[in-house]
Design a protein around this motif. Sequence first.
Motif, PDB file in Angstrom:
ATOM      1  N   GLY A 198       0.914  -1.211   0.030  1.00  0.00           N
ATOM      2  CA  GLY A 198      -0.165  -0.038   0.020  1.00  0.00           C
ATOM      3  C   GLY A 198       0.897   1.207   0.098  1.00  0.00           C
ATOM      4  O   GLY A 198       1.984   1.275  -0.098  1.00  0.00           O
ATOM      5  N   PRO A 199       0.278   2.342   0.322  1.00  0.00           N
ATOM      6  CA  PRO A 199       1.014   3.765   0.004  1.00  0.00           C
ATOM      7  C   PRO A 199       2.082   3.599   1.328  1.00  0.00           C
ATOM      8  O   PRO A 199       1.948   3.134   2.255  1.00  0.00           O
ATOM      9  CB  PRO A 199      -0.029   4.746   0.558  1.00  0.00           C
ATOM     10  N   ALA A 200       3.215   4.233   0.994  1.00  0.00           N
ATOM     11  CA  ALA A 200       4.407   4.189   2.095  1.00  0.00           C
ATOM     12  C   ALA A 200       3.967   4.668   3.513  1.00  0.00           C
ATOM     13  O   ALA A 200       4.567   3.729   4.211  1.00  0.00           O
ATOM     14  CB  ALA A 200       5.349   5.049   1.154  1.00  0.00           C
ATOM     15  N   ARG A 201       3.401   5.631   3.690  1.00  0.00           N
ATOM     16  CA  ARG A 201       3.243   6.058   4.953  1.00  0.00           C
ATOM     17  C   ARG A 201       2.060   5.476   5.770  1.00  0.00           C
ATOM     18  O   ARG A 201       2.213   5.424   6.955  1.00  0.00           O
ATOM     19  CB  ARG A 201       2.625   7.613   4.917  1.00  0.00           C
ATOM     20  N   GLU A 202       1.531   4.534   4.841  1.00  0.00           N
ATOM     21  CA  GLU A 202       0.426   3.666   5.556  1.00  0.00           C
ATOM     22  C   GLU A 202       0.849   2.374   5.942  1.00  0.00           C
ATOM     23  O   GLU A 202       0.441   1.630   6.892  1.00  0.00           O
ATOM     24  CB  GLU A 202      -0.804   3.583   4.712  1.00  0.00           C
ATOM     25  N   VAL A 203       1.974   1.849   5.330  1.00  0.00           N
ATOM     26  CA  VAL A 203       2.161   0.253   5.310  1.00  0.00           C
ATOM     27  C   VAL A 203       3.775   0.258   6.073  1.00  0.00           C
ATOM     28  O   VAL A 203       4.161  -0.644   6.617  1.00  0.00           O
ATOM     29  CB  VAL A 203       2.162  -0.456   4.061  1.00  0.00           C
ATOM     30  N   LEU A 204       4.650   1.353   5.722  1.00  0.00           N
ATOM     31  CA  LEU A 204       5.881   1.087   6.265  1.00  0.00           C
ATOM     32  C   LEU A 204       5.883   1.368   7.711  1.00  0.00           C
ATOM     33  O   LEU A 204       5.587   2.535   8.210  1.00  0.00           O
ATOM     34  CB  LEU A 204       6.929   2.154   5.642  1.00  0.00           C
ATOM     35  N   ARG A 205       6.721   0.656   8.387  1.00  0.00           N
ATOM     36  CA  ARG A 205       6.873   1.009  10.005  1.00  0.00           C
ATOM     37  C   ARG A 205       8.407   0.854  10.191  1.00  0.00           C
ATOM     38  O   ARG A 205       9.383   0.167   9.534  1.00  0.00           O
ATOM     39  CB  ARG A 205       6.500  -0.250  10.775  1.00  0.00           C
ATOM     40  N   VAL A 206       8.830   1.619  11.205  1.00  0.00           N
ATOM     41  CA  VAL A 206      10.268   1.738  11.470  1.00  0.00           C
ATOM     42  C   VAL A 206      10.390   1.352  13.232  1.00  0.00           C
ATOM     43  O   VAL A 206       9.704   1.752  13.819  1.00  0.00           O
ATOM     44  CB  VAL A 206      10.928   3.039  11.274  1.00  0.00           C
ATOM     45  N   GLY A 207      11.199   0.273  13.536  1.00  0.00           N
ATOM     46  CA  GLY A 207      11.100  -0.204  14.796  1.00  0.00           C
ATOM     47  C   GLY A 207      12.198  -1.310  15.105  1.00  0.00           C
ATOM     48  O   GLY A 207      13.278  -1.535  14.241  1.00  0.00           O
ATOM     49  N   GLU A 208      12.195  -1.808  16.095  1.00  0.00           N
ATOM     50  CA  GLU A 208      12.946  -2.994  16.308  1.00  0.00           C
ATOM     51  C   GLU A 208      12.953  -4.440  15.754  1.00  0.00           C
ATOM     52  O   GLU A 208      11.622  -4.718  16.063  1.00  0.00           O
ATOM     53  CB  GLU A 208      13.228  -2.950  17.988  1.00  0.00           C
ATOM     54  N   MET A 209      13.776  -4.962  15.502  1.00  0.00           N
ATOM     55  CA  MET A 209      13.657  -6.393  15.034  1.00  0.00           C
ATOM     56  C   MET A 209      14.858  -7.161  15.329  1.00  0.00           C
ATOM     57  O   MET A 209      15.923  -6.507  15.736  1.00  0.00           O
ATOM     58  CB  MET A 209      13.512  -6.289  13.643  1.00  0.00           C
TER      59      MET A 209
END
Length: 328
Positions: A10-21
């Motif tokens: 989907g749209p970048a700002r809706e589906v991309l997450r930034v966090g810990e993995m």
Amino acid sequence: MKAAWFSETGPAREVLRVGEMDRPEPGAGEVLVRVHASGVNPSDVKKRAGAQPPGFRDGFVIPHSDGAGVIEAVGAGVPEERIGTRVWVYQAQYQRHWGTAAEYVALAGLRAAPLPDNCPFEVGALAGIPMMTAHRCVFADGDVDGKSVLVTGASGRVGFYAAQWAKRAGAMVIGTAGSEHRIAEARRTGADHILDYTRDDLTEAILDLTAGQGVDRIVDVEMGQNIRTSAEVLKVGGVVSTYSSSRAMNPEIPFYQLMFKNITLQMVLVYNMAEGAKTQARKDIHEALSEDALVHRIAKTFPLEETAAAHEAIEGGGADGGVVVAVQ
């Protein structure tokens, strides 16, 4: 580790997450690279948007196939001497969940090529898709020394390098671009001639520059849109090497005109091209980077937290040059 990922398209700002993995561990034949720079390419953006399949059915995707960094650990079968070496990586996310938009990536040691000390990580992040695709398009049908090569879109991410590879190899290079600014950018490649592709007499201009003989090869960014012009300006036995046809995704071709000239249409997809071609590209890229022999353009750099904005920069079409995510 910190990473960017998406679990649905989907749209970048809706589906991309930034966090810990969890940080990956290198398996047999793999290296663990601490990523310093991650290259963003149209194919990465299209996968996230859902326009191209990621290569598997379910699960998260850490995007981006290209990047550069330092090897911090190796798996079984990989010499420990590789630890601490600077590398550029490619195909990190090809048919895998793990790309370079993260502090670490584990991948096959073959996909981590030495990065010369004089080369910034940001430039190394451009070596995969842009430089390798351009290299394959120029050399897929052999040496170009003494030949004429037309590069359409010579100011683009791939075309910019294709014009340089061809010129470095001894070809007479004609490039095209579509505005004064992009014509000026294309001239930085060292091409012999740059033409405005919007001019009405483009075919005649190309033929004039080749004394009416036509060109030996074309590196084409828009095969479907350009194929009729290509058929006019190619010599008998000429080759079109194309890596895109986004404006005419199901193109119609002038079959008999191409057949009567014995024209070859060469499709190039960097991910699954022959390993021998990848090996030669890595060798030539290393030599050129070591010599500072290529001109590079980085249009925009974003922090990892702004990976969505980096994707939007590609989608917006206004980024003249590479788009890089600075990870470290």
